[in-house]
Enzyme design. Structure first.
Site, mmCIF file in Angstrom:
data_model
loop_
_atom_site.group_PDB
_atom_site.id
_atom_site.type_symbol
_atom_site.label_atom_id
_atom_site.label_comp_id
_atom_site.label_asym_id
_atom_site.label_seq_id
_atom_site.Cartn_x
_atom_site.Cartn_y
_atom_site.Cartn_z
ATOM 1 N N GLU A 83 0.834 -1.214 0.000
ATOM 2 C CA GLU A 83 0.000 0.000 0.000
ATOM 3 C C GLU A 83 0.863 1.257 0.000
ATOM 4 O OE1 GLU A 83 -3.043 -0.009 3.027
ATOM 5 O OE2 GLU A 83 -3.456 2.118 2.766
ATOM 6 N N LYS A 261 -6.977 -0.604 12.004
ATOM 7 C CA LYS A 261 -6.388 -0.996 10.715
ATOM 8 C C LYS A 261 -5.180 -0.100 10.424
ATOM 9 C CE LYS A 261 -5.963 -1.308 6.033
ATOM 10 N NZ LYS A 261 -5.144 -0.463 5.138
ATOM 11 N N ASP A 277 4.448 -14.275 11.800
ATOM 12 C CA ASP A 277 3.080 -14.733 11.483
ATOM 13 C C ASP A 277 2.102 -13.560 11.657
ATOM 14 O OD1 ASP A 277 0.552 -15.867 11.501
ATOM 15 O OD2 ASP A 277 1.164 -17.643 12.624
ATOM 16 N N HIS A 375 -3.419 10.470 -0.643
ATOM 17 C CA HIS A 375 -3.747 9.174 -1.237
ATOM 18 C C HIS A 375 -3.943 9.301 -2.737
ATOM 19 C CE1 HIS A 375 -4.075 5.759 1.291
ATOM 20 N NE2 HIS A 375 -4.661 6.427 2.255
HETATM 21 P P1 NAD Z 1 9.959 -23.189 15.951
HETATM 22 O O1 NAD Z 1 9.462 -24.475 16.508
HETATM 23 O O2 NAD Z 1 10.513 -23.185 14.560
HETATM 24 O O3 NAD Z 1 11.095 -22.577 16.900
HETATM 25 C C1 NAD Z 1 10.986 -22.492 18.282
HETATM 26 C C2 NAD Z 1 12.048 -23.346 18.920
HETATM 27 O O4 NAD Z 1 13.334 -22.776 18.753
HETATM 28 C C3 NAD Z 1 11.868 -23.435 20.418
HETATM 29 O O5 NAD Z 1 10.901 -24.396 20.740
HETATM 30 C C4 NAD Z 1 13.267 -23.788 20.902
HETATM 31 O O6 NAD Z 1 13.438 -25.187 20.927
HETATM 32 C C5 NAD Z 1 14.182 -23.225 19.808
HETATM 33 N N1 NAD Z 1 15.008 -22.071 20.275
HETATM 34 C C6 NAD Z 1 16.345 -21.912 20.062
HETATM 35 N N2 NAD Z 1 16.771 -20.759 20.597
HETATM 36 C C7 NAD Z 1 15.702 -20.151 21.157
HETATM 37 C C8 NAD Z 1 15.505 -18.905 21.838
HETATM 38 N N3 NAD Z 1 16.512 -18.040 22.058
HETATM 39 N N4 NAD Z 1 14.265 -18.594 22.251
HETATM 40 C C9 NAD Z 1 13.234 -19.435 22.026
HETATM 41 N N5 NAD Z 1 13.364 -20.627 21.399
HETATM 42 C C10 NAD Z 1 14.582 -20.984 20.941
HETATM 43 O O7 NAD Z 1 8.857 -22.067 15.922
HETATM 44 P P2 NAD Z 1 7.779 -21.517 16.959
HETATM 45 O O8 NAD Z 1 8.183 -20.134 17.310
HETATM 46 O O9 NAD Z 1 7.509 -22.481 18.051
HETATM 47 O O10 NAD Z 1 6.463 -21.476 16.032
HETATM 48 C C11 NAD Z 1 6.270 -20.449 15.113
HETATM 49 C C12 NAD Z 1 5.584 -20.971 13.856
HETATM 50 O O11 NAD Z 1 4.340 -21.586 14.190
HETATM 51 C C13 NAD Z 1 5.242 -19.888 12.895
HETATM 52 O O12 NAD Z 1 5.699 -20.281 11.615
HETATM 53 C C14 NAD Z 1 3.719 -19.836 12.914
HETATM 54 O O13 NAD Z 1 3.210 -19.386 11.686
HETATM 55 C C15 NAD Z 1 3.365 -21.248 13.216
HETATM 56 N N6 NAD Z 1 2.047 -21.547 13.791
HETATM 57 C C16 NAD Z 1 1.195 -20.600 14.276
HETATM 58 C C17 NAD Z 1 -0.022 -20.926 14.845
HETATM 59 C C18 NAD Z 1 -0.931 -19.864 15.422
HETATM 60 O O14 NAD Z 1 -2.090 -20.153 15.747
HETATM 61 N N7 NAD Z 1 -0.475 -18.659 15.590
HETATM 62 C C19 NAD Z 1 -0.387 -22.252 14.912
HETATM 63 C C20 NAD Z 1 0.494 -23.227 14.433
HETATM 64 C C21 NAD Z 1 1.706 -22.863 13.881
#
Ligand code: NAD
Length: 424
Positions: A83, A261, A277, A375
Site C-alpha cells: 500500500e 487498521k 506470522d 492518497h
Molecule cells: P519453531 O518451533 O521453529 O522454533 C521455536 C524453537 O526454537 C523453540 O521451541 C526452541 O526449541 C528453539 N530455540 C532456540 N533458541 C531459542 C531462543 N533463544 N528462544 C526461544 N526458542 C529458541 O517455531 P515456533 O516459534 O515455536 O512457532 C512459530 C511458527 O508456528 C510460525 O511459523 C507460525 O506461523 C506457526 N504456527 C502458528 C499458529 C498460530 O495459531 N499462531 C499455529 C500453528 C503454527
C-alpha cells in the site's frame, strides 16, 4: 559518534543512495545488498520447502521508515507492504515523535497461552481443582518437550484452569503459560499442549479434544508511549482534532476497526518484513481490542498539562527473532539485521512503536489536511504507471490528473499520448 536514523528527504534519494545509507547503518554485506536489489530473492527450492504446492514466490515492496527513536536508540524500520503512503507516513510521524524525545516502550515476558480442552466431565469444578493439584507434574511434562527452550530460560512457567459453559455442556479448559523467549512459540506451545493431554485426561477423567495455542496473547503484550509537542503536530487545533478522532473511535466500533487498521498498516508491514506470522498478530490485535465485549481502540490519545499530544498503545505481540520462517527467509534475515534487535521482546516493542506512529500519522492527516489528497497523488502515480508512463512523464501525468480531479486510466492514456514524445 552514535548513528542516527533521522534523514530528511530520504524519499528523494536514488535507490542506490538509499541502499548505501542502509548498508552503512546496519553494516550490510555486499551479498545482503544484492539480496535486497534482487526482488526475486526467494529461491524456488526454499519456497518449495516452506509451503506445499509451491509454484513460485510473491514479491512485495520493502521500504525503510526513517527517523525512529525508540528508548533513545535510533532504528531504521524495514516495512514490507503493497500500500502506498504507509512508509512515508510512518517516517513522518517518527519525525514528529522525535521532537518530543521519541517513543518509550515496555513489554511483558514473552508468555504464550496453550489451551487444552476437556469435555465429558460431570463435575468440571472438581476437575479444575484436580488440575491445580497436579500443576507441577503437568508443567514438568510440558517442559520435558523442549530442552532448548528451557536452556535459554523459557518453558512452561504456570497454568490456569477454567470452566466454560457451552450449548453442549460445560468444558474444562487448562491453559499453559509458556515463556517462549525469542520464538513466536506456536510450535513449541502446541507440542507441549499435546504432550500433557494424556495426563490432563487422567487427572480430570474427561476427554481431551483441542490442544492448541491461543492467539489472544494477553500474557505477551507490547506497549509504546509518545509525547508530541503541539507545535510539531500542527498546533492546538490539530491536537484537539486528534483527541476527538480518538474518542470517536473509542466509542464506535465502525471507526475503531479503521483506527486499528491504521495501526496494523505499520505493525504488520514490519511483521511481514521479518517473516513473522501476521495472521497471529491481526487475530490477537482484534481479539484484544474486543476483550471488554465492546470492540475499541488499541491506542489512546490525550493531552498533557502543556497541551502537548500524548499517545499510548498496548497490544499482544507474538513475534519471534528465531523459529518459524524468521531465519529461513533470506530477506527476513536482512530485515532483522537492519532493525538490529537483540530479542523478540525488543522486536515486539519496536513494532508497537511503529503501530503507534502509523496511527499518529493517520489521525493527523484526518484531523489536519484530509487524508484524500495524499492518497490521490499516490493513486494517480500508480494509474499513470499502469497506463504506460515512464520517467518524468509519471509525475507530469499524475499531477495533471490530480489537478483535473480525473484520476482514470483513459485520462492517463490521453495525457501520455499528448505529452509522450516531448517528455521523454
Ligand atoms: P519453531 O518451533 O521453529 O522454533 C521455536 C524453537 O526454537 C523453540 O521451541 C526452541 O526449541 C528453539 N530455540 C532456540 N533458541 C531459542 C531462543 N533463544 N528462544 C526461544 N526458542 C529458541 O517455531 P515456533 O516459534 O515455536 O512457532 C512459530 C511458527 O508456528 C510460525 O511459523 C507460525 O506461523 C506457526 N504456527 C502458528 C499458529 C498460530 O495459531 N499462531 C499455529 C500453528 C503454527
Amino acid at each position: 559518534m552514535s548513528k542516527t536514523s533521522a534523514f530528511s528527504g530520504f524519499y528523494k534519494l536514488s535507490l542506490d543512495e538509499r541502499l548505501r545509507i542502509v548498508r552503512d547503518f546496519a553494516h550490510l554485506t555486499d551479498e545482503e545488498i544484492s539480496l535486497l536489489q534482487n526482488t526475486g530473492s526467494l529461491p524456488f527450492d526454499l519456497a518449495d520447502r516452506m509451503i506445499e504446492n509451491a509454484v513460485g514466490s510473491f514479491p512485495v515492496p520493502l521500504g525503510i521508515a526513517v527517523n525512529f527513536l525508540i528508548n533513545k536508540r535510533d532504528y531504521l524500520i524495514p516495512m514490507a507492504i503493497e500500500e502506498p503512503s504507509v512508509v512515508a507516513a510512518a517516517s513522518y510521524a517518527a519525525k514528529m515523535a522525535r521532537e518530543g524525545g521519541g517513543f518509550q516502550t515496555t513489554s511483558t515476558n514473552p508468555v504464550m497461552i496453550g489451551q487444552i480442552q476437556v469435555v465429558g466431565v460431570k463435575d468440571p469444578h472438581r476437575a479444575r481443582i484436580a488440575i491445580y493439584n497436579h500443576k507441577e507434574d503437568i508443567l514438568k511434562k510440558a517442559n520435558e518437550q523442549d530442552p532448548v527452550l528451557i536452556s535459554v530460560g523459557g518453558g512452561a512457567k504456570d497454568l490456569e484452569a477454567k470452566v466454560i459453559q457451552t450449548p453442549v455442556g460445560p468444558m474444562l479448559i487448562t491453559e499453559l503459560h509458556v515463556d517462549c523467549r525469542d520464538a513466536m512459540g506456536a510450535n513449541a506451545v502446541n507440542t507441549m499442549a499435546e504432550a500433557v493431554a494424556p495426563l490432563v485426561e487422567r487427572v480430570t477423567g474427561g476427554r481431551v479434544y483441542l490442544r492448541i495455542i491461543s492467539n489472544l496473547a494477553t500474557q505477551r503484550l507490547a506497549r509504546a508511549y509518545v509525547t508530541v509537542p503541539k507545535e510539531s503536530v500542527g498546533g492546538e487545533e490539530v491536537v484537539e482534532g486528534i483527541v476527538q478522532a480518538y474518542h470517536f473511535a473509542s466509542a464506535d466500533p465502525y471507526r475503531a476497526a479503521t483506527h486499528n487498521k491504521g495501526i496494523l498498516n505499520g505493525a504488520i508491514a514490519v511483521v511481514i518484513a521479518t517473516c513473522n506470522d501476521h495472521r497471529a498478530i491481526e487475530a490477537g490485535a482484534h481479539a484484544y481490542a474486543a476483550r471488554s465485549g465492546h470492540y475499541t481502540t488499541l491506542s489512546s490519545w490525550e493531552t498533557n498539562d502543556d497541551g502537548d499530544l500524548t499517545g499510548s498503545i498496548e497490544m499482544p505481540m507474538a513475534v519471534g527473532t528465531i523459529g518459524g520462517a524468521v531465519r529461513t527467509h533470506p530477506i527476513a534475515k536482512v530485515a532483522l539485521k537492519i532493525l538490529g534487535v537483540n530479542s523478540a521482546n525488543e522486536l515486539a516493542e519496536v513494532i508497537a512503536a511503529v503501530g503507534l506512529a502509523q496511527n499518529l500519522a493517520a489521525l493527523r492527516a484526518l484531523a489536519h489536511e484530509g487524508i484524500q489528497r495524499g492518497h490521490m497523488q499516490l493513486h494517480a502515480r500508480n494509474i499513470a504507471i499502469s497506463a504506460g508512463a515512464t520517467g518524468e512523464l509519471i509525475d507530469l501525468v499524475s499531477e495533471q490528473m490530480v489537478q483535473e480531479r480525473k484520476i482514470r486510466m483513459d485520462r492517463a492514456e490521453e495525457i501520455i499520448k499528448k505529452h509522450g514524445k516531448t517528455a521523454r
